[in-house]
Design an enzyme around this catalytic site. Structure first.
Site, PDB file in Angstrom:
ATOM      1  N   ASN A 132       0.826  -1.211  -0.116  1.00 25.16           N
ATOM      2  CA  ASN A 132      -0.050  -0.098  -0.093  1.00 25.16           C
ATOM      3  C   ASN A 132       0.776   1.368   0.023  1.00 25.16           C
ATOM      4  O   ASN A 132       1.224   1.454   1.012  1.00 25.16           O
ATOM      5  CB  ASN A 132      -0.673  -0.053   1.248  1.00 25.16           C
ATOM      6  CG  ASN A 132      -1.949   0.774   1.261  1.00 25.16           C
ATOM      7  OD1 ASN A 132      -2.011   2.005   0.322  1.00 25.16           O
ATOM      8  ND2 ASN A 132      -2.929   1.165   2.127  1.00 25.16           N
ATOM      9  N   ASN A 137      -5.899   6.393  -1.559  1.00 25.46           N
ATOM     10  CA  ASN A 137      -6.747   5.889  -2.689  1.00 25.46           C
ATOM     11  C   ASN A 137      -7.266   4.347  -2.095  1.00 25.46           C
ATOM     12  O   ASN A 137      -7.860   3.730  -3.090  1.00 25.46           O
ATOM     13  CB  ASN A 137      -5.934   5.717  -3.869  1.00 25.46           C
ATOM     14  CG  ASN A 137      -4.649   4.818  -3.925  1.00 25.46           C
ATOM     15  OD1 ASN A 137      -4.818   3.982  -2.767  1.00 25.46           O
ATOM     16  ND2 ASN A 137      -3.959   4.948  -4.939  1.00 25.46           N
ATOM     17  N   ASP A 138      -7.213   4.111  -0.926  1.00 28.20           N
ATOM     18  CA  ASP A 138      -7.874   2.795  -0.475  1.00 28.20           C
ATOM     19  C   ASP A 138      -9.318   2.641  -0.922  1.00 28.20           C
ATOM     20  O   ASP A 138      -9.578   1.569  -1.121  1.00 28.20           O
ATOM     21  CB  ASP A 138      -7.449   2.556   1.168  1.00 28.20           C
ATOM     22  CG  ASP A 138      -6.078   2.315   1.535  1.00 28.20           C
ATOM     23  OD1 ASP A 138      -4.904   2.423   0.424  1.00 28.20           O
ATOM     24  OD2 ASP A 138      -5.664   2.152   2.596  1.00 28.20           O
ATOM     25  N   GLY A 157      -5.722  -2.600  -0.073  1.00 28.65           N
ATOM     26  CA  GLY A 157      -5.292  -1.207  -0.214  1.00 28.65           C
ATOM     27  C   GLY A 157      -4.112  -1.107  -0.974  1.00 28.65           C
ATOM     28  O   GLY A 157      -3.431  -0.269  -1.346  1.00 28.65           O
ATOM     29  N   ASP A 159      -1.578  -1.023  -3.981  1.00 26.68           N
ATOM     30  CA  ASP A 159      -1.834  -0.092  -5.359  1.00 26.68           C
ATOM     31  C   ASP A 159      -0.506  -0.132  -6.249  1.00 26.68           C
ATOM     32  O   ASP A 159       0.559  -0.822  -5.754  1.00 26.68           O
ATOM     33  CB  ASP A 159      -2.172   1.403  -4.821  1.00 26.68           C
ATOM     34  CG  ASP A 159      -1.292   1.889  -3.974  1.00 26.68           C
ATOM     35  OD1 ASP A 159       0.001   1.547  -3.492  1.00 26.68           O
ATOM     36  OD2 ASP A 159      -1.997   2.678  -2.950  1.00 26.68           O
ATOM     37  N   ASP A 328      -6.120 -14.163 -20.060  1.00 27.75           N
ATOM     38  CA  ASP A 328      -6.979 -14.767 -19.195  1.00 27.75           C
ATOM     39  C   ASP A 328      -7.691 -15.890 -19.929  1.00 27.75           C
ATOM     40  O   ASP A 328      -8.372 -15.587 -21.000  1.00 27.75           O
ATOM     41  CB  ASP A 328      -7.796 -14.050 -17.984  1.00 27.75           C
ATOM     42  CG  ASP A 328      -8.689 -14.980 -17.147  1.00 27.75           C
ATOM     43  OD1 ASP A 328      -7.725 -15.257 -16.227  1.00 27.75           O
ATOM     44  OD2 ASP A 328      -9.766 -14.857 -16.916  1.00 27.75           O
ATOM     45  N   GLU A 357      -3.636 -18.185 -21.178  1.00 27.22           N
ATOM     46  CA  GLU A 357      -3.798 -19.044 -20.117  1.00 27.22           C
ATOM     47  C   GLU A 357      -4.787 -20.153 -20.535  1.00 27.22           C
ATOM     48  O   GLU A 357      -5.978 -20.008 -20.832  1.00 27.22           O
ATOM     49  CB  GLU A 357      -4.439 -18.452 -18.898  1.00 27.22           C
ATOM     50  CG  GLU A 357      -5.007 -19.581 -17.735  1.00 27.22           C
ATOM     51  CD  GLU A 357      -6.085 -19.213 -16.917  1.00 27.22           C
ATOM     52  OE1 GLU A 357      -5.780 -19.495 -16.009  1.00 27.22           O
ATOM     53  OE2 GLU A 357      -6.916 -18.375 -17.424  1.00 27.22           O
TER      54      GLU A 357
END
Length: 617
Positions: A132, A137-138, A157, A159, A328, A357
């Protein structure tokens, strides 16, 4: 579907009449190999008006769809000689709204940007759980889920700033490429930290930072001769995506009339893609079924969808100076459409690497997805996908290390997985790993046994392909997926939060246990950086005996002997067996222990130990 479409369309009712609400992509570049650009313009009933471009810019095509809130405008950027022009929305002679569109100058070296290769070691990070760096910006007023580190499946949190602040750690560890799980906006009510239910494909989630910070991270990696790899999702979006709430066309997503709100879960049997005897219903449910209730399945067969996904991918490469994609759930997509998607990207960026994947368990199934595969060719298909993930090796490794040797058990499992290498068109361009963010933690499987970790890391770091490691394992992190679910295999990195008691980012502060994992990882990966013989060399395997696997990596300049002893006791190897690879060499030095020894007769390998031996004349 009529009911579903109506519900989604009603969500746009509050939008002001004919005002431009969104333009995507928001800007573009001059000098792209493919000069055609399709601009999505969105606003309430915008299609009922006229579209006019300023400065003599010609419209190549205007496509209106069943939803009047969308217009798709196509232009030829080679024919545009101004840096900016206006998209005007007109009702007769009256100008209702306008948007200034910019064509930026392309970086002259952009098309030849370096991408990840077998020279690299990829470090996989789940950003919410790493560090964090910006507590402000959490949480975000505009996003639903707020930070709560006490919730295992909540936002914690972590980032982009946290990653930027710890680039020294990642580089010193020996990693040269960084793969982040998705960081685009995921505005679902819960479980949004994983990022795979994206709600805005052009915007970084505010709880991670900004588009500018994402670009900053990439540029700072590039300055260190490292690369940023974006986790790209083509198969599904989040149910709260603004376009899902107000579908451009009914067939933008796959829907089932006998499902609730169009939902039917995929059967996940993507082997049906190449099964010549598969039933049509099984193939349809595998490919068109939703991955989950919050992840509507995107229809890549729709040309507008495919163009949107292609341009979005290219936009991020160009904007953020990316060094690769990991895609993905690759086999869940329409394979013909994805072949066009991959080709469009690699045509624009010939050196750009994309790893898909393909979570399948045989080399035949996996290799069919790599570009120029003979298996794909037999099915009249070429994926144009440069790289795939070696799930065969992944699935065999923990079994092999836990078993005693048998005809097809113990280290023979690993050897057998390599005997199918001939199926891959480019064996050096496959991703090798023993865990990731979806799997059981390796250190959990082996109860934090550093010997098992060292054996596993030695293997993936010295065989063909691109090794990928998962954040935290290098300091002994573990997690039990069976008991604690996904959250437990995605624990917070120790030291990533100010309140953490131990800061494993600082080697001086690591515990004794953490140091053993870290120091081994650092030594091996940094040694690998300069080893062309490992990056692109040939391989010679010797069938395991007494649960000891020996293989050689070699080229014209150098030979490296790798020994993996999976026994609970020391093993004495008769070196005469390896004469064809040892011929001309009289001694060797173990990279791990730094010990030098003669290669005349026998070699004693300690129990549950790996050796990486540089051969010398």
């Amino acid at each position: 579907m009529k009911k579903l479409y109506t519900i989604f369309a009603l969500s746009a009712a509050s939008i002001a009449f004919s005002q431009i609400q969104k333009v995507e992509p928001a800007f573009w570049w001059k000098g792209m190999k493919n000069p055609e650009l399709q601009i999505l313009v969105y606003g309430k009933n915008i299609a009922k008006n006229e579209i006019e471009l300023s400065d003599g810019v010609q419209v190549k095509d205007i496509q209106k769809v069943e939803n009047p809130n969308y217009v798709f405008v196509t232009v030829n950027t080679n024919e545009i000689n101004v840096p900016k022009f206006k998209i005007n929305i007109k009702n007769g002679k009256k100008n209702i709204d306008s948007y200034t569109y910019e064509l930026k100058q392309r970086n002259p070296n952009s098309a030849n940007r370096e991408s990840f290769t077998s020279n690299d070691v990829m470090y996989l990070i789940m950003p919410d759980r790493f560090a964090n760096g910006d507590e402000k910006n959490d949480s975000s007023p505009s996003l639903i889920e707020k930070a709560n580190r006490n919730l295992p499946n909540g936002r914690h949190g972590g980032d982009l700033r946290g990653i930027i602040n710890n680039l020294d750690y990642i580089q010193n560890l020996g990693a040269t490429a960084v793969w982040l799980t998705p960081v685009n906006e995921d505005n679902e009510k819960v479980y949004s930290y994983h990022g795979y239910a994206q709600t805005d494909l052009y915007k970084i989630d505010e709880r991670y930072g900004t588009n500018e910070e994402y670009k900053e991270l990439s540029q700072k990696l590039n300055k260190r001769n490292m690369k940023l790899v974006m986790d790209y999702v083509t198969n599904h979006w989040g149910i709260s995506h603004w376009m899902i709430k107000d579908l451009p066309t009914k067939d933008w997503i796959h829907w089932f009339s006998d499902g609730e709100n169009g939902f039917k879960r995929s059967n996940y049997k993507t082997t049906a893609q190449f099964d010549t005897n598969a039933s049509e219903i099984d193939k349809k449910i595998a490919l068109d079924g939703w991955f989950d209730t919050t992840m509507p399945d995107i229809n890549q067969k729709n040309p507008l969808v495919l163009k949107y996904l292609t341009q979005n991918a290219i936009w991020w490469i160009e904007y953020a100076e990316l060094g690769g994609f990991r895609v993905d759930t690759y086999p869940y997509n329409n394979k013909e459409a994805m072949a066009k998607w991959a080709k469009a990207i690699t045509d624009e960026y010939p050196k750009f690497n994309i790893v898909g994947e393909a979570w399948l368990y045989t080399s035949a199934h996996i290799s069919a997805w790599q570009k120029d595969s003979k298996i794909g060719e037999a099915a009249n298909y070429n994926s144009n996908l440069p790289s795939v993930m070696d799930f065969t090796l992944y699935s065999e490794m923990p079994k092999a290390l836990k078993e005693k040797e048998g005809w097809d058990t113990g280290m023979n499992r690993i050897y057998n997985s390599f005997t199918s290498d001939f199926l891959y068109p480019d064996i050096n361009n496959i991703l090798v790993f023993f865990e990731n963010h979806d799997t059981e933690r390796w250190n959990e499987i082996f109860n934090n046994d550093p010997k098992a970790y060292k054996l596993g890391l030695t293997l993936i770091s010295t065989v063909r392909g691109i090794p990928q490691i998962y954040y935290g394992s290098e300091v002994g992190m573990r997690g039990d997926k069976n008991k604690g679910g996904d959250a437990d295999i995605r624990r917070d990195f120790p030291g990533g939060w100010k309140s953490d008691k131990v800061n494993a980012f600082n080697p001086a502060n690591q515990t004794t246990e953490q140091k053993e994992f870290y120091q081994f990882t650092q030594k091996l990966l940094n040694w690998r950086k300069g080893k062309e013989v490992i990056h692109t060399g040939k391989t010679k395997n010797f069938v395991p005996q007494n649960n000891v696997f020996v293989y050689f990596r070699y080229n014209e300049k150098e030979t490296v002997m790798v020994v993996l002893n999976n026994n609970e006791k020391d093993e004495n190897l008769d070196l005469k067996r390896f004469a064809e690879s040892l011929n001309g060499f009289s001694k060797g030095q173990d990279v791990i222990s730094d010990k030098e020894f003669s290669l005349n007769n026998n070699l004693t390998v300690p129990a549950k130990t790996s050796m990486v031996i540089e051969l010398k004349k």
